[in-house]
Scaffold this motif. Structure first.
Motif, short mmCIF file in Angstrom:
data_model
loop_
_atom_site.label_atom_id
_atom_site.label_comp_id
_atom_site.label_asym_id
_atom_site.label_seq_id
_atom_site.Cartn_x
_atom_site.Cartn_y
_atom_site.Cartn_z
N GLU A 162 -18.89 49.22 -16.69
CA GLU A 162 -18.84 48.47 -15.44
C GLU A 162 -17.70 48.97 -14.55
O GLU A 162 -16.54 48.98 -14.95
CB GLU A 162 -18.65 46.98 -15.72
CG GLU A 162 -18.68 46.11 -14.47
CD GLU A 162 -18.56 44.63 -14.78
OE1 GLU A 162 -18.51 43.84 -13.82
OE2 GLU A 162 -18.52 44.27 -15.98
N GLY A 163 -18.05 49.40 -13.34
CA GLY A 163 -17.06 49.81 -12.36
C GLY A 163 -16.50 51.21 -12.55
O GLY A 163 -15.68 51.66 -11.75
N VAL A 164 -16.91 51.91 -13.60
CA VAL A 164 -16.40 53.26 -13.85
C VAL A 164 -17.57 54.17 -14.23
O VAL A 164 -18.60 53.71 -14.70
CB VAL A 164 -15.34 53.29 -14.97
CG1 VAL A 164 -14.14 52.43 -14.59
CG2 VAL A 164 -15.92 52.83 -16.30
N ILE A 165 -17.37 55.47 -14.02
CA ILE A 165 -18.41 56.42 -14.39
C ILE A 165 -18.28 56.83 -15.85
O ILE A 165 -19.26 57.20 -16.50
CB ILE A 165 -18.39 57.66 -13.48
CG1 ILE A 165 -19.67 58.48 -13.66
CG2 ILE A 165 -17.14 58.52 -13.73
CD1 ILE A 165 -19.82 59.59 -12.65
N THR A 166 -17.06 56.74 -16.38
CA THR A 166 -16.85 57.07 -17.79
C THR A 166 -15.57 56.41 -18.27
O THR A 166 -14.72 55.99 -17.47
CB THR A 166 -16.76 58.59 -18.00
OG1 THR A 166 -16.74 58.87 -19.40
CG2 THR A 166 -15.52 59.19 -17.36
N ARG A 167 -15.45 56.32 -19.58
CA ARG A 167 -14.27 55.70 -20.19
C ARG A 167 -13.91 56.47 -21.45
O ARG A 167 -14.79 56.88 -22.21
CB ARG A 167 -14.56 54.24 -20.53
CG ARG A 167 -13.44 53.55 -21.31
CD ARG A 167 -13.76 52.10 -21.62
NE ARG A 167 -13.72 51.28 -20.42
CZ ARG A 167 -14.78 50.80 -19.81
NH1 ARG A 167 -15.99 51.07 -20.28
NH2 ARG A 167 -14.67 50.06 -18.72
N TYR A 168 -12.62 56.68 -21.66
CA TYR A 168 -12.13 57.29 -22.89
C TYR A 168 -11.05 56.40 -23.50
O TYR A 168 -10.07 56.05 -22.83
CB TYR A 168 -11.51 58.67 -22.63
CG TYR A 168 -12.50 59.79 -22.52
CD1 TYR A 168 -13.00 60.42 -23.65
CD2 TYR A 168 -12.95 60.21 -21.27
CE1 TYR A 168 -13.91 61.46 -23.55
CE2 TYR A 168 -13.87 61.25 -21.17
CZ TYR A 168 -14.34 61.86 -22.31
OH TYR A 168 -15.25 62.88 -22.20
N ASP A 169 -11.25 56.03 -24.74
CA ASP A 169 -10.19 55.37 -25.50
C ASP A 169 -9.40 56.48 -26.19
O ASP A 169 -9.81 57.00 -27.22
CB ASP A 169 -10.78 54.41 -26.53
CG ASP A 169 -9.71 53.56 -27.22
OD1 ASP A 169 -8.54 53.98 -27.23
OD2 ASP A 169 -10.06 52.49 -27.75
N VAL A 170 -8.30 56.86 -25.57
CA VAL A 170 -7.57 58.03 -26.07
C VAL A 170 -6.92 57.77 -27.42
O VAL A 170 -6.51 58.71 -28.11
CB VAL A 170 -6.50 58.50 -25.05
CG1 VAL A 170 -7.14 58.88 -23.74
CG2 VAL A 170 -5.44 57.44 -24.84
N ARG A 171 -6.85 56.51 -27.82
CA ARG A 171 -6.31 56.20 -29.14
C ARG A 171 -7.21 56.74 -30.25
O ARG A 171 -6.76 56.93 -31.38
CB ARG A 171 -6.14 54.69 -29.29
CG ARG A 171 -5.17 54.08 -28.28
CD ARG A 171 -5.20 52.56 -28.32
NE ARG A 171 -6.52 52.04 -27.97
CZ ARG A 171 -6.82 50.74 -27.92
NH1 ARG A 171 -5.88 49.84 -28.18
NH2 ARG A 171 -8.03 50.34 -27.59
N GLU A 172 -8.49 56.99 -29.91
CA GLU A 172 -9.46 57.51 -30.88
C GLU A 172 -9.50 59.03 -30.89
O GLU A 172 -10.20 59.63 -31.71
CB GLU A 172 -10.86 56.97 -30.56
CG GLU A 172 -10.98 55.46 -30.56
CD GLU A 172 -10.87 54.88 -31.95
OE1 GLU A 172 -11.24 55.60 -32.91
OE2 GLU A 172 -10.41 53.74 -32.09
N ILE A 173 -8.79 59.67 -29.97
CA ILE A 173 -8.82 61.12 -29.84
C ILE A 173 -7.57 61.71 -30.50
O ILE A 173 -6.46 61.24 -30.23
CB ILE A 173 -8.88 61.55 -28.36
CG1 ILE A 173 -10.07 60.88 -27.66
CG2 ILE A 173 -8.96 63.07 -28.23
CD1 ILE A 173 -10.12 61.15 -26.17
N PRO A 174 -7.71 62.71 -31.35
CA PRO A 174 -6.51 63.35 -31.93
C PRO A 174 -5.56 63.82 -30.84
O PRO A 174 -6.00 64.35 -29.81
CB PRO A 174 -7.09 64.52 -32.73
CG PRO A 174 -8.50 64.12 -33.04
CD PRO A 174 -8.96 63.31 -31.86
#
Length: 360
Positions: A162-174
């Motif tokens: 909602e309201g964004v084209i994409t989302r990244y939870d950087v806590r899940e990324i090494p």
């Protein structure tokens, strides 16, 4: 004889019925030409799932509007065999959008084999961030311009976008992959769209990188902050909004060879020629990107290709830094020459010649 269906006057909810009907009536190996004003790849994936039949399809011109896609039925899929989705012909800016739409439409237990020309791991992080822990991701092959990944949705989910084209939870990324993943995806989002990051704290080092690389051409807003969680929304400025002091952008004057006169002192020196015409298509991008990675600032090479390499330009534009330089040198049937290099001075935007036919 090729069957042609034109979907431009059809509403999107009519697309599946018309595509399915045309393919159902077509023999194996016979082409159907689909003309549409939006991507149809997700519907083709669904056809493979619902009909247990492999499809082969290719875009006539990945940049063209409307889309023209040639589709043909192949052999029936075997037990537990997934249909294939080869995105290598799509320009990078459209790959993620199409793949997100395709994944959204999957039901529990459904999936496909993604074929890409580089490791699509950023997509994995993106899907997990937007759908949660419902992705089964297994590499079938890696490298040499062809990466194959089996992607399955393990449970029902709806993208949290909602309201964004994409989302990244950087806590899940090494940690070693975080900044590269974010820059990679940010380069692909359209002007005016917003990417959201969820981080353990406000990522100030990333903000400094954005300022160095993109100047004032983005908006950074912290929309939520609490211990262990910070939501940041990054909006890419419209092209006309990226100039300073409210001035409209002005075009540089091009000299006779198509190089911007204002940028002529930044033209990289072409030290070598890279002719990829005899290479299989799957190997070309890998070789070109390796040649680019080996360049020092101020150096370049002349790419020789048998067709206009516009999709390659879009991939560089999305993934390379502001030192990236691109200038057409020759456009003849069967022989396209492009100077690709790294400038010595970085202005914050990729340098492209003011040739009116430049691919953007």
């Amino acid at each position: 004889m090729v069957t042609e269906i034109d979907l431009r006057d059809s509403s999107p909810h009519e697309f599946p019925d018309r595509i399915y009907a045309a393919l159902d009536e077509t023999e194996t190996g016979v082409e159907v030409l689909v003309i549409a004003d939006r991507d149809i790849d997700a519907h083709l994936i669904q056809y493979q799932i619902e009909r247990d039949c492999a499809l082969d399809w290719a875009h006539e011109d990945p940049d063209a509007e409307p889309r023209e896609v040639r589709v043909s039925k192949q052999e029936p899929l075997g037990d537990d065999e997934l249909g294939t989705f080869d995105v290598r012909d799509l320009i990078p800016q459209r790959r993620h959008e199409v793949l997100l739409d395709t994944f959204d439409r999957l039901g529990p237990g459904e999936g496909f084999v993604l074929v890409n020309d580089h490791d699509p791991k950023p997509l994995y992080y993106e899907l997990r961030s937007m759908h949660g822990d419902v992705i089964e991701w297994e590499y079938a092959s890696r490298g040499s311009g062809e990466w194959r990944v089996e992607i399955v949705k393990t449970d029902a989910s709806i993208a949290d976008d909602e309201g964004v084209i994409t989302r990244y939870d950087v806590r899940e990324i090494p940690k070693p992959d975080r900044h590269e993943t974010i820059h990679h995806r940010y380069g692909m989002i359209p002007d005016g769209e917003t990417m959201e990051l969820i981080a353990p704290h406000e990522p100030q080092p990333l903000r400094r990188e954005f300022r160095e690389q993109y100047g004032d051409a983005f908006d950074w807003e912290v929309v939520e902050e609490e211990p262990g969680r910070c939501r940041v929304q990054i909006t890419k400025a419209e092209r006309s909004d990226a100039t300073s002091d409210g001035e409209e952008p002005t075009s540089a004057t091009a000299d006779n060879d198509g190089v911007s006169a204002e940028a002529s002192d930044e033209i990289p020196e072409s030290a070598a020629e890279l002719d990829v015409r005899d290479l299989p298509p799957a190997q070309r991008h890998e070789k070109i990107f390796k040649a680019y990675a080996d360049l020092d600032d101020g150096e370049g090479f002349t790419l020789v290709n048998d067709h206009d390499p516009k999709p390659l330009y879009h991939q560089f534009d999305a993934e390379a830094g502001p030192e990236f330089y691109w200038q057409y040198r020759k456009r003849d049937p069967g022989e396209f020459r492009v100077l690709i290099g790294k400038t010595e001075t970085h202005s914050g935007e990729p340098t492209v010649s003011e040739d009116p036919n430049a691919p953007f």
